[in-house]
Design a protein around this motif. Structure first.
Motif, PDB file in Angstrom:
ATOM      1  N   HIS A 265      -3.946  37.073  34.882  1.00 45.99           N
ATOM      2  CA  HIS A 265      -3.065  37.981  34.135  1.00 45.99           C
ATOM      3  C   HIS A 265      -1.669  38.065  34.749  1.00 45.99           C
ATOM      4  O   HIS A 265      -1.458  37.804  35.933  1.00 45.99           O
TER       5      HIS A 265
ATOM      6  N   TYR B   4      -8.825  40.421  31.800  1.00 51.42           N
ATOM      7  CA  TYR B   4      -8.479  39.024  32.049  1.00 51.42           C
ATOM      8  C   TYR B   4      -8.487  38.715  33.548  1.00 51.42           C
ATOM      9  O   TYR B   4      -7.711  39.315  34.311  1.00 51.42           O
TER      10      TYR B   4
ATOM     11  N   SER C 237      -2.981  37.724  24.695  1.00 53.02           N
ATOM     12  CA  SER C 237      -3.917  36.720  25.179  1.00 53.02           C
ATOM     13  C   SER C 237      -3.413  35.333  24.790  1.00 53.02           C
ATOM     14  O   SER C 237      -3.187  35.060  23.609  1.00 53.02           O
TER      15      SER C 237
ATOM     16  N   ARG D 106      -5.156  44.534  31.990  1.00 47.24           N
ATOM     17  CA  ARG D 106      -5.365  43.453  32.966  1.00 47.24           C
ATOM     18  C   ARG D 106      -6.846  43.284  33.311  1.00 47.24           C
ATOM     19  O   ARG D 106      -7.284  42.173  33.643  1.00 47.24           O
TER      20      ARG D 106
ATOM     21  N   ASP E 203      -1.060  44.135  24.732  1.00 50.49           N
ATOM     22  CA  ASP E 203      -2.160  43.321  25.255  1.00 50.49           C
ATOM     23  C   ASP E 203      -2.046  41.949  24.595  1.00 50.49           C
ATOM     24  O   ASP E 203      -2.266  41.800  23.392  1.00 50.49           O
TER      25      ASP E 203
ATOM     26  N   GLY F 117      -4.102  36.527  30.288  1.00 49.27           N
ATOM     27  CA  GLY F 117      -3.739  37.798  29.664  1.00 49.27           C
ATOM     28  C   GLY F 117      -2.404  38.304  30.179  1.00 49.27           C
ATOM     29  O   GLY F 117      -2.036  38.079  31.338  1.00 49.27           O
TER      30      GLY F 117
END
Length: 585
Positions: free
Chosen positions: A90, A87, A324, A84, A322, A38
């Motif tokens: 990160h 994940y 991923s 954060r 955000d 992340g």
């Protein structure tokens, strides 16, 4: 029908005395084992320690837009923590302009508190933006390395020793005369071990137009190389060092058209598109900035396993992206990438036109206590300057905005008038102000009072005024440069004795019409004394026709001029007349 052939085939085989063999379907391939990384990303923080009293525009669900109050360092810290927290693996990344053009509580202390905030948030890497050079390369190096050496008029380390940034600045395209980059070009971060081990490589760089955006003295000896060529040269190096994913942090970007949508990618335009067209397909993600816009885009990438993801989170810490990444550690590649812009909703505020309240569709982030306490220390120290009244206004003064053209609006007109008045002794007859140099609306208190902190938020650059001679033809050419095809359109704000119109349907170079001074047409050969800020006088914002005038006279700072203009009368009236007319068809 096809299934009926199987018994016949088996019978023929039996008659021939041969064993029957049925072809087995291959076993389905096992799904690859993926590791998720992340990323919490933002850009263009610009030292906004306190909520900037601006909002994020979002669709209201009724065909219009709604405003969401957002920003502030302590709220940004909570939002980054929330991203954060999703994940185990990160990164926290910034795409430049973390400092400068800052609020007074940061700027008075040379942006040391903004670096302190980012250390507390836990940033990993920051690309160098053009504004990082505003105080020159030596001061920028101090931001990284710490210390109290003085390179500016302001004294460093006024409240505490300055340790420097705990994160790494990256500057792959900023090259010194010895051929070395000013900061490292790339960074690596590894997560996990054994079969779960993945490494993310990060390339950081700024726009190659930086020399047109900052004072030449601050970047002497530096060159800013082509962005795409720089990135492409670094991709194989990072791959050789074990990078499974390639992330680009670039202080360059674009803008989408149509109704504002932080998750959208509507009719994108801007310099970032040309860069993307020339990129190595090994790039997985671009985190961009510079344009102060927000977007989430996916572009098909030839030879890549997934579309190229492009993101930007607006400005001032009003959003955090955000992101991923799903990485196949066995194949050493990213198989998918997704992103979403999270609005950093903070406290309601009074804008120039209305009270902007919470939007229940989005979470309200609490200010993180340690960051709030740290910021408050600097805000309290700056109050002796920020809270000082400078005069009164007749009402709020806003900058002009439209999808096609940014104008100075009433606030730009007010600033231009102040600069003309401040430079009459240098022979000034006209003043011009660039709208992109106006950072926020000027909103007085209920009784009309305006403080030093209020006007500082409007013009935080510390520019000085320059008065120079232009012919009528040169003046028109300068106005044309604001609406040519070399960058975003901005109609320069002008002093009260100037009128002109802009017709964007006409070809570049002929879009300025009906130009008058004191009610009279402007003869091409007649000369005029024109006042601008030193940024424009150096050709900034691509206004190259203002640069290198031999008879230029330096005056007071733009902030002193605005303060003097407001304080010269009991109540300064905000201009309401239409000095710039935009022709629509």
């Amino acid at each position: 029908m096809r299934g009926a052939f199987l018994p016949i085939a088996l019978a023929l085989a039996a008659c021939a005395g041969q064993p029957a063999r049925v072809a087995q379907a291959p076993a389905p391939a096992a799904a690859p084992h993926l590791v998720t990384v992340g990323i919490a990303a933002f850009n263009d923080f610009h030292g906004q320690l306190e909520p900037p009293h601006q909002s994020v525009l979002v669709p209201d669900g009724k065909g219009g837009t709604a405003q969401v109050p957002a920003g502030g360092a302590a709220w940004l810290a909570s939002a980054v923590d929330a991203v954060r927290g999703r994940y185990p693996n990160h990164l926290t990344l910034s795409a430049g302009d973390m400092i400068s053009a800052s609020q007074v509580a940061s700027s008075l202390y040379l942006d040391e508190p903004s670096i302190g905030v980012m250390n507390r948030i836990g940033v990993d890497f920051n690309a160098v933006g053009n504004h990082e050079f505003d105080r020159g390369r030596d001061e920028l190096l101090r931001m990284q390395n710490g210390g109290c050496a003085q390179f500016t008029a302001h004294k460093p380390c006024q409240l505490e020793p300055f340790p420097g940034a705990s994160f790494r600045y990256l500057a792959a395209s900023t090259v010194d005369k010895d051929g070395h980059t000013l900061f490292p070009a790339t960074g690596l971060k590894t997560f996990g071990s054994g079969a779960d081990k993945v490494t993310v490589g990060v390339i950081g760089l700024t726009t190659r137009t930086t020399p047109t955006l900052v004072s030449p003295a601050g970047i002497a000896g530096l060159t800013f190389e082509d962005e795409a060529a720089t990135i492409n040269a670094q991709v194989p190096r990072l791959k050789a060092e074990g990078a499974d994913a390639i992330v680009v942090l670039i202080h360059e970007g674009g803008k989408q058209q149509g109704a504002p949508d932080p998750q959208g990618c509507d009719a994108m335009s801007g310099a970032i598109l040309d860069i993307i067209k020339r990129l190595d397909p090994g790039v997985d993600l671009i985190i961009s900035g510079h344009t102060h816009a927000s977007y989430i885009c996916q572009f098909p990438a030839a030879g890549a396993t997934h579309p190229l993801l492009l993101t930007s989170a607006g400005l001032y810490g009003e959003m955090v992206t955000d992101i991923s990444l799903q990485i196949d550690p066995a194949a050493h590649k990213v198989v998918s990438a997704q992103a979403h812009n999270v609005i950093v909703q903070s406290d309601p505020y009074q804008s120039a036109t209305r009270l902007v309240q919470h939007d229940d569709r989005f979470p309200v982030f609490p200010p993180r206590a340690d960051v709030a306490a740290y910021v408050q220390r600097y805000v309290d120290a700056a109050k002796v300057y920020a809270a000082k009244p400078v005069g009164r206004l007749s009402g709020p003064a806003a900058r002009g905005e439209s999808p096609a053209l940014t104008t100075g609006g009433p606030l730009g007109n007010l600033i231009a008038d102040s600069q003309l008045a401040a430079t009459r002794s240098a022979g000034a007859q006209v003043a011009l102000m660039n709208p992109f140099g106006i950072r926020t609306a000027l909103v007085p208190a209920a009784d009309g009072t305006v403080t030093f902190g209020d006007i500082y938020r409007v013009q935080p650059f510390g520019n000085v005024l320059i008065t120079e001679t232009l012919t009528g033809a040169q003046l028109k050419a300068v106005l044309e440069q604001g609406v040519d095809d070399q960058g975003p359109h901005q109609g320069l704000a002008v002093s009260s004795n100037v009128r002109f119109a802009i017709d964007l349907a006409r070809p570049a170079g002929s879009r300025v019409v009906a130009l008058t001074i004191d009610g009279k047409p402007v003869p091409p050969q007649q000369t005029y004394r024109v006042t601008v800020n030193n940024f424009l006088a150096q050709g900034g914002d691509t206004f190259t026709d203002l640069a290198d005038k031999p008879d230029a006279v330096t005056g007071m700072t733009d902030l002193d001029a605005l303060q003097a203009w407001i304080s010269a009368v009991p109540v300064r009236q905000v201009p309401t007349e239409e000095r710039l007319r935009v022709i629509t068809r």
